[in-house]
Design a protein around this motif. Sequence first.
Motif, PDB file in Angstrom:
ATOM      1  N   THR A  96      44.304 -28.759  -1.998  1.00 24.23           N
ATOM      2  CA  THR A  96      43.578 -28.652  -3.272  1.00 24.23           C
ATOM      3  C   THR A  96      43.318 -27.198  -3.643  1.00 24.23           C
ATOM      4  OG1 THR A  96      41.453 -28.843  -2.129  1.00 24.23           O
ATOM      5  CG2 THR A  96      42.461 -30.895  -2.942  1.00 24.23           C
ATOM      6  N   SER A  97      44.049 -26.287  -3.017  1.00 25.43           N
ATOM      7  CA  SER A  97      43.852 -24.857  -3.258  1.00 25.43           C
ATOM      8  C   SER A  97      44.142 -24.481  -4.716  1.00 25.43           C
ATOM      9  CB  SER A  97      44.775 -24.043  -2.351  1.00 25.43           C
ATOM     10  OG  SER A  97      44.737 -22.677  -2.699  1.00 25.43           O
ATOM     11  N   TYR A  98      43.372 -23.550  -5.198  1.00 22.82           N
ATOM     12  CA  TYR A  98      43.606 -22.963  -6.516  1.00 22.82           C
ATOM     13  C   TYR A  98      45.023 -22.378  -6.598  1.00 22.82           C
ATOM     14  CZ  TYR A  98      43.304 -19.394 -10.176  1.00 22.82           C
ATOM     15  OH  TYR A  98      43.547 -18.606 -11.280  1.00 22.82           O
ATOM     16  N   TRP A  99      45.551 -21.905  -5.468  1.00 21.15           N
ATOM     17  CA  TRP A  99      46.855 -21.233  -5.440  1.00 21.15           C
ATOM     18  C   TRP A  99      48.032 -22.195  -5.344  1.00 21.15           C
ATOM     19  CZ3 TRP A  99      46.041 -16.708  -7.220  1.00 21.15           C
ATOM     20  CH2 TRP A  99      44.830 -16.069  -6.966  1.00 21.15           C
ATOM     21  N   ASN A 100      47.780 -23.473  -5.165  1.00 26.41           N
ATOM     22  CA  ASN A 100      48.845 -24.471  -5.074  1.00 26.41           C
ATOM     23  C   ASN A 100      49.692 -24.440  -6.353  1.00 26.41           C
ATOM     24  OD1 ASN A 100      50.447 -26.632  -4.372  1.00 26.41           O
ATOM     25  ND2 ASN A 100      48.833 -28.154  -4.580  1.00 26.41           N
ATOM     26  N   ARG A 102      51.105 -21.789  -7.653  1.00 27.88           N
ATOM     27  CA  ARG A 102      51.091 -20.456  -8.277  1.00 27.88           C
ATOM     28  C   ARG A 102      51.978 -19.490  -7.506  1.00 27.88           C
ATOM     29  NH1 ARG A 102      46.680 -20.030 -11.992  1.00 27.88           N
ATOM     30  NH2 ARG A 102      45.295 -21.813 -11.801  1.00 27.88           N
ATOM     31  N   ASP A 106      50.591 -13.567  -7.962  1.00 25.35           N
ATOM     32  CA  ASP A 106      49.350 -13.812  -8.705  1.00 25.35           C
ATOM     33  C   ASP A 106      48.112 -13.588  -7.848  1.00 25.35           C
ATOM     34  OD1 ASP A 106      50.924 -14.505 -10.868  1.00 25.35           O
ATOM     35  OD2 ASP A 106      50.650 -16.675 -10.608  1.00 25.35           O
ATOM     36  N   THR A 107      48.258 -13.647  -6.526  1.00 30.80           N
ATOM     37  CA  THR A 107      47.112 -13.443  -5.639  1.00 30.80           C
ATOM     38  C   THR A 107      46.684 -11.976  -5.610  1.00 30.80           C
ATOM     39  OG1 THR A 107      48.415 -13.000  -3.640  1.00 30.80           O
ATOM     40  CG2 THR A 107      47.847 -15.332  -4.114  1.00 30.80           C
ATOM     41  N   GLY A 138      50.431 -26.296  -1.471  1.00 32.16           N
ATOM     42  CA  GLY A 138      49.422 -26.807  -0.555  1.00 32.16           C
ATOM     43  C   GLY A 138      50.079 -27.212   0.746  1.00 32.16           C
ATOM     44  N   ARG A 160      40.148 -20.239  -1.918  1.00 36.12           N
ATOM     45  CA  ARG A 160      39.614 -20.644  -3.221  1.00 36.12           C
ATOM     46  C   ARG A 160      40.150 -22.013  -3.608  1.00 36.12           C
ATOM     47  NH1 ARG A 160      40.774 -17.261  -8.779  1.00 36.12           N
ATOM     48  NH2 ARG A 160      39.840 -18.761 -10.186  1.00 36.12           N
ATOM     49  N   GLU A 161      39.250 -22.896  -4.003  1.00 29.51           N
ATOM     50  CA  GLU A 161      39.645 -24.269  -4.396  1.00 29.51           C
ATOM     51  C   GLU A 161      39.680 -24.365  -5.906  1.00 29.51           C
ATOM     52  OE1 GLU A 161      39.949 -27.233  -2.225  1.00 29.51           O
ATOM     53  OE2 GLU A 161      40.109 -25.820  -0.589  1.00 29.51           O
TER      54      GLU A 161
END
Length: 161
Positions: A96-100, A102, A106-107, A138, A160-161
Amino acid sequence: MPVPRVRTTSLPGVGIQYDLTTREHRHLSVIAHRDGTRSLNVYRADDPDACAQALHLTADESTALVDALMPAHHSPGVLHTTDLGLVAERIPLGGTSYWNGRLLGDTRMRTATGVSIVAVLRRTGAVPSPGPDFRLAGGDTLIVIGTREGVDAAAAILGRE
């Protein structure tokens, strides 16, 4: 004392089985299942072909067990620390990561923390030296190298989620 020999057997459709006979002549096996889980089997002393105990471990439980068996560090994700003050660590990316989905770029990981992401581990294999256009997913595990402070900051960003 001779180094124990591990016999490896491919189990089509299942994974790989690793067999070891201990100094006390006890037969152990680990089955590395394709889904990331592990089965740890201990065989009877009087019949090394008869399984006495089988433990089924999740991927996270397997990692924790390895860390308990190899306590060369105090953090379960730490891979290696050098005299230069650099740490390499595994940082898992939750489903459920915000980065899934992306891009790695972008990080802004290197700019924000000073760490380098040297590899990404996926169920399908390892991706060494991923570029900024690499799409995160994820379940990925990122291998990062940097100072302890930088790695801690990277873990916070990636968590970060």
